[in-house]
Design a protein around this motif. Structure first.
Motif, short mmCIF file in Angstrom:
data_model
loop_
_atom_site.label_atom_id
_atom_site.label_comp_id
_atom_site.label_asym_id
_atom_site.label_seq_id
_atom_site.Cartn_x
_atom_site.Cartn_y
_atom_site.Cartn_z
N ALA A 29 43.76 31.44 42.55
CA ALA A 29 43.76 32.34 41.54
C ALA A 29 43.85 32.02 40.26
O ALA A 29 43.37 32.30 39.46
CB ALA A 29 44.44 33.61 41.98
N ARG A 30 45.22 31.15 40.13
CA ARG A 30 45.69 30.99 38.73
C ARG A 30 44.89 29.80 38.21
O ARG A 30 44.72 29.73 37.11
CB ARG A 30 47.16 30.65 38.95
N LEU A 40 41.58 29.65 38.83
CA LEU A 40 40.33 29.99 38.34
C LEU A 40 40.88 31.04 36.91
O LEU A 40 39.48 31.11 36.39
CB LEU A 40 39.70 31.28 39.51
N ALA A 41 41.77 31.31 36.85
CA ALA A 41 41.85 32.24 35.67
C ALA A 41 41.67 31.60 34.26
O ALA A 41 42.56 30.59 34.10
CB ALA A 41 43.48 32.89 35.51
N GLY A 42 40.91 32.05 33.62
CA GLY A 42 40.68 31.56 32.09
C GLY A 42 40.20 30.30 32.13
O GLY A 42 40.12 29.57 31.22
N HIS A 85 36.72 29.55 32.74
CA HIS A 85 35.64 29.33 32.41
C HIS A 85 34.61 28.83 33.66
O HIS A 85 33.56 27.87 33.00
CB HIS A 85 35.17 29.02 31.12
N GLY A 136 35.49 32.86 42.47
CA GLY A 136 36.31 34.14 42.05
C GLY A 136 36.41 35.26 42.90
O GLY A 136 37.19 35.94 43.36
N THR A 137 35.06 35.58 43.42
CA THR A 137 34.88 36.75 44.25
C THR A 137 35.37 36.68 45.56
O THR A 137 35.93 37.47 46.28
CB THR A 137 33.35 37.18 44.14
N LEU A 148 38.94 37.66 45.14
CA LEU A 148 38.94 39.11 44.99
C LEU A 148 38.99 39.74 46.31
O LEU A 148 39.42 40.66 46.56
CB LEU A 148 37.99 39.58 44.03
N ALA A 205 48.99 43.17 38.58
CA ALA A 205 49.35 41.73 38.95
C ALA A 205 50.10 41.61 40.18
O ALA A 205 49.68 40.91 41.15
CB ALA A 205 50.15 40.93 37.99
#
Lengths: 148, 148
Positions: B23-24, B26-28, B30, B49-50, B53, B76
């Motif tokens: 998840a980290r 994927l974060a930011g 793009h 990403g999904t 989630l 968070a």
């Protein structure tokens, strides 16, 4: 943390915009797609990059990708010539891709839940009149949530 | 214009990596997803990403997104607590998402055709030993092709 805090500006296109212009908007934008708006500016659906490729890539090339290796033609010319005369409406898939919308005060958790339900890495943020005023992408959401 | 000219470096994860670490990544970033590699570094599939989630968002929240608006809890903390103890393998969907691969000398047109066939906005670039050495995203491909 609210949708309005995370939302970024983003390109939109109308249904009658040229497919070529949509392809240029997608290029290098780091977005999963372009938001398609109706004549009132309300978000309707998402035009994904693969929707554009479906028209831009010649059928013979999709059927046999290695054949594309031997073609002595400029890729940009070939792809753009396939899109000539087509509109965004022409490129959208038959099944309308769901685009969730939220108002700017939606929480990050609410946005995450909507992405999950719609299986969409994009959520459009709309103002009180229903007009698109920004987008929250899944990666921006994770970035802001995990950094907070 | 060849795949190797367009490819960017990208984060990869192993199947046994922690879901929180994915998840980290994927974060930011793009990126539409993170490339999942096997123990030899060969690309196997994409973690979207999904997918993350799906585990991170509590079921009650997915069932009723507006309810998420009234929760007085740190987003968070809530999302990460749901991922605790889970691996990338746990988060991958039952149906393996196809990840096309090309060698660096594949042409832009060939890459576009592979994206279309696999309905994937990502193509992994592999070296002669089959190890992942970069990724071509659909938006980078359009950017380079249309700018050329």
């Amino acid at each position: 943390l609210r949708a309005g805090d995370i939302a970024a500006r983003f390109p939109t296109v109308g249904l009658d915009a040229r497919a070529e212009d949509a392809a240029r908007l997608l290029a290098g934008q780091h977005l999963p797609g372009v938001i398609v708006v109706d004549e009132d500016g309300a978000p309707r659906t998402v035009l994904a990059g693969t929707d554009v490729l479906r028209w831009a890539v010649p059928a013979w090339c999709e059927d046999d990708p290695p054949l594309a290796r031997v073609i002595d033609e400029d890729a940009a010319d070939l792809l753009l010539s396939q899109l000539a005369g087509r509109t965004v409406r022409d490129c959208l898939p038959g099944h309308r891709r769901e685009l969730p919308t939220v108002e700017p005060d939606a929480t990050a958790l609410e946005v995450a839940a909507l992405m999950l339900r719609a299986d969409s890495p994009l959520v459009a943020v709309v103002d009180g009149d229903g007009r698109a005023c920004g987008v929250v992408t899944l990666d921006a959401l994770l970035h802001r949530v995990l950094a907070s």
